[in-house]
Design a protein around this motif. Structure first.
Motif, PDB file in Angstrom:
ATOM      1  N   ARG A 299      30.574  14.200  43.074  1.00 32.92           N
ATOM      2  CA  ARG A 299      30.460  13.732  44.453  1.00 32.92           C
ATOM      3  C   ARG A 299      31.611  14.248  45.313  1.00 32.92           C
ATOM      4  O   ARG A 299      31.804  13.800  46.441  1.00 32.92           O
ATOM      5  N   ASN A 300      32.355  15.200  44.759  1.00 36.47           N
ATOM      6  CA  ASN A 300      33.419  15.896  45.499  1.00 36.47           C
ATOM      7  C   ASN A 300      34.506  14.953  46.014  1.00 36.47           C
ATOM      8  O   ASN A 300      35.012  15.124  47.133  1.00 36.47           O
ATOM      9  N   ALA A 301      34.874  13.957  45.205  1.00 40.20           N
ATOM     10  CA  ALA A 301      36.014  13.118  45.571  1.00 40.20           C
ATOM     11  C   ALA A 301      37.254  13.990  45.718  1.00 40.20           C
ATOM     12  O   ALA A 301      37.443  14.965  44.972  1.00 40.20           O
ATOM     13  N   ASP A 302      38.091  13.655  46.685  1.00 40.75           N
ATOM     14  CA  ASP A 302      39.290  14.453  46.944  1.00 40.75           C
ATOM     15  C   ASP A 302      40.361  14.273  45.878  1.00 40.75           C
ATOM     16  O   ASP A 302      41.302  15.065  45.788  1.00 40.75           O
ATOM     17  N   GLY A 303      40.248  13.230  45.067  1.00 45.83           N
ATOM     18  CA  GLY A 303      41.212  12.973  44.004  1.00 45.83           C
ATOM     19  C   GLY A 303      40.790  11.738  43.235  1.00 45.83           C
ATOM     20  O   GLY A 303      39.901  10.995  43.668  1.00 45.83           O
ATOM     21  N   LEU A 304      41.424  11.502  42.093  1.00 47.39           N
ATOM     22  CA  LEU A 304      41.104  10.360  41.246  1.00 47.39           C
ATOM     23  C   LEU A 304      42.359   9.577  40.903  1.00 47.39           C
ATOM     24  O   LEU A 304      43.435  10.159  40.708  1.00 47.39           O
ATOM     25  N   ILE A 305      42.208   8.263  40.816  1.00 43.69           N
ATOM     26  CA  ILE A 305      43.214   7.376  40.219  1.00 43.69           C
ATOM     27  C   ILE A 305      42.559   6.766  38.988  1.00 43.69           C
ATOM     28  O   ILE A 305      41.489   6.154  39.093  1.00 43.69           O
ATOM     29  N   VAL A 306      43.179   6.939  37.828  1.00 40.22           N
ATOM     30  CA  VAL A 306      42.550   6.550  36.566  1.00 40.22           C
ATOM     31  C   VAL A 306      43.493   5.661  35.760  1.00 40.22           C
ATOM     32  O   VAL A 306      44.665   6.004  35.575  1.00 40.22           O
ATOM     33  N   ALA A 307      42.963   4.526  35.269  1.00 38.38           N
ATOM     34  CA  ALA A 307      43.649   3.721  34.262  1.00 38.38           C
ATOM     35  C   ALA A 307      43.042   4.127  32.925  1.00 38.38           C
ATOM     36  O   ALA A 307      41.973   3.637  32.560  1.00 38.38           O
ATOM     37  N   PRO A 308      43.652   5.029  32.169  1.00 38.47           N
ATOM     38  CA  PRO A 308      42.981   5.670  31.033  1.00 38.47           C
ATOM     39  C   PRO A 308      42.601   4.688  29.929  1.00 38.47           C
ATOM     40  O   PRO A 308      43.358   3.763  29.608  1.00 38.47           O
ATOM     41  N   THR A 309      41.428   4.909  29.361  1.00 35.85           N
ATOM     42  CA  THR A 309      41.023   4.175  28.169  1.00 35.85           C
ATOM     43  C   THR A 309      40.665   5.129  27.032  1.00 35.85           C
ATOM     44  O   THR A 309      40.771   4.770  25.868  1.00 35.85           O
ATOM     45  N   ALA A 310      40.250   6.357  27.375  1.00 34.21           N
ATOM     46  CA  ALA A 310      39.946   7.359  26.346  1.00 34.21           C
ATOM     47  C   ALA A 310      41.242   7.817  25.679  1.00 34.21           C
ATOM     48  O   ALA A 310      42.308   7.808  26.299  1.00 34.21           O
ATOM     49  N   PRO A 311      41.181   8.238  24.407  1.00 35.65           N
ATOM     50  CA  PRO A 311      42.406   8.676  23.720  1.00 35.65           C
ATOM     51  C   PRO A 311      42.962   9.979  24.260  1.00 35.65           C
ATOM     52  O   PRO A 311      44.121  10.294  24.028  1.00 35.65           O
ATOM     53  N   ASP A 312      42.141  10.747  24.988  1.00 40.89           N
ATOM     54  CA  ASP A 312      42.575  12.051  25.493  1.00 40.89           C
ATOM     55  C   ASP A 312      41.873  12.303  26.825  1.00 40.89           C
ATOM     56  O   ASP A 312      40.651  12.155  26.929  1.00 40.89           O
ATOM     57  N   GLN A 313      42.658  12.676  27.836  1.00 39.56           N
ATOM     58  CA  GLN A 313      42.084  12.969  29.151  1.00 39.56           C
ATOM     59  C   GLN A 313      41.931  14.473  29.394  1.00 39.56           C
ATOM     60  O   GLN A 313      41.750  14.910  30.531  1.00 39.56           O
ATOM     61  N   GLY A 314      41.955  15.261  28.316  1.00 41.90           N
ATOM     62  CA  GLY A 314      41.799  16.700  28.463  1.00 41.90           C
ATOM     63  C   GLY A 314      40.476  17.098  29.084  1.00 41.90           C
ATOM     64  O   GLY A 314      40.358  18.183  29.670  1.00 41.90           O
ATOM     65  N   TYR A 315      39.458  16.243  28.981  1.00 42.81           N
ATOM     66  CA  TYR A 315      38.144  16.543  29.559  1.00 42.81           C
ATOM     67  C   TYR A 315      38.219  16.750  31.072  1.00 42.81           C
ATOM     68  O   TYR A 315      37.343  17.400  31.664  1.00 42.81           O
ATOM     69  N   LEU A 316      39.268  16.194  31.731  1.00 40.34           N
ATOM     70  CA  LEU A 316      39.373  16.333  33.176  1.00 40.34           C
ATOM     71  C   LEU A 316      39.512  17.788  33.603  1.00 40.34           C
ATOM     72  O   LEU A 316      39.075  18.167  34.696  1.00 40.34           O
TER      73      LEU A 316
END
Length: 329
Positions: free
Chosen positions: A113-130
């Motif tokens: 949806r073309n968000a200009d940026g993200l704020i994430v409270a991580p739950t996955a063990p690895d955020q490399g998918y980003l």
């Protein structure tokens, strides 16, 4: 927009400035534009707007939190929303429910949806998918928990120091048998709070006693601890939902005035219970503001190395953490 301009009796440029949330338009003209927008039912096409804008911004950001119904997440969400609203930016929000697949799915959905940026409270063990999901240059700020496998600004409470302060507070009130009702060890903040508990117990030369990840069974874990041959005289709980479960268990056992309790995270009505609950309070509003400001700085072109921003915790003595040790039950 031409129809709106004719109806309001203003220029097309003035309509554009009002629609895009610019604050420099004369209030009377802005009111006329908004009235014409309402009368004509005009709705901007965000996709077309993004294509026309030189910066390709959509004036939206994504916010991924553990559970927006949790008081901590709700306060953090509101702070982010307030910061965004002041900049004419809308917030897309989702709850992760400690589900790594849900985190990846929501991050991808907001990216599409073309968000200009993200704020994430991580739950996955690895955020490399980003790195695969996001277009180059889309900033990410992590809040409440650190990320793994992806670099970005991070906003954290002083979890380890706050936990140690809570335990030292109980020790200062005479407790030597202090049990810790811990959160899931896979969560980075839970590990930090456990380290803080162990720091304070080690400093005092005291043995540890831990119930790990009681979750929904916290009301069963609490009586189990109190049935030990040498039961604890005080409890330290790792987060607000665990604290609430421990309070219920103590009240059911009629030990809420005999077993001391300090919880990590404040929660609504904690000061109205009997006894009022002593907590180590985080400042989710300050964390939300810091995360939002860091993200908008990155959106505006800030390119320095990723930062870790620490938000101090605060011990709030209310009564439950000041109960003296009373021995066995």
């Amino acid at each position: 927009m031409n129809d709106v301009a004719r109806s309001a009796g203003v220029s097309l440029k003035t309509v554009s400035r009002v629609v895009n949330g610019e604050r420099t338009v004369d209030p009377e003209l802005a009111a006329r534009v908004r009235a014409a927008v309402a009368l004509l039912g005009y709705r901007p096409n965000l996709g077309a707007t993004m294509l026309r804008r030189n910066d390709r911004r959509t004036r939206t950001i994504g916010l991924l939190l553990e559970d927006v119904s949790n008081p901590f997440s709700a306060a953090l969400h509101r702070a982010v929303e307030d910061e965004a609203h002041a900049r004419g930016v809308h917030v897309l929000t989702g709850s992760l429910d400690e589900d790594p697949a849900r985190e990846r799915d929501l991050a991808g959905a907001f990216a599409r949806r073309n968000a200009d940026g993200l704020i994430v409270a991580p739950t996955a063990p690895d955020q490399g998918y980003l790195a695969r999901e996001l277009q180059p240059g889309i900033p990410v700020v992590f809040v409440d928990r650190p990320a793994a496998g992806y670099r970005g600004d991070t906003v954290l409470a002083t979890n380890r120091a706050g936990a140690a302060e809570a335990v030292r507070h109980l020790i200062a009130h005479g407790h030597r048998r202090i049990a810790f009702l811990a959160d899931a060890p896979r969560i980075a903040t839970a590990r930090s709070r456990r380290l803080g508990y162990r720091d304070a117990m080690r400093e005092a030369g005291l043995p540890t006693c831990e119930a790990v990840e009681p979750g929904p069974d916290v009301q069963a874990a609490t009586p189990a601890l109190l049935r030990l041959p040498d039961p604890p005289t005080a409890l330290f709980t790792a987060q607000n939902l665990i604290t609430i479960g421990a309070v219920r268990a103590l009240r059911r056992l009629r030990l809420h005035r005999r077993v001391a309790l300090v919880g990590f995270d404040d929660f609504p009505l904690a000061d109205l219970l009997e006894p009022p609950v002593t907590v180590v309070a985080q400042d989710p509003a300050a964390m939300g503001r810091a995360a939002a400001r860091a993200l908008f700085e990155r959106i505006d072109g800030h390119e320095e190395e990723p930062r870790e921003i620490s938000i101090p915790t605060m011990l709030i003595p209310r009564g439950s953490g000041e109960l003296p040790p009373t021995g066995s039950w």
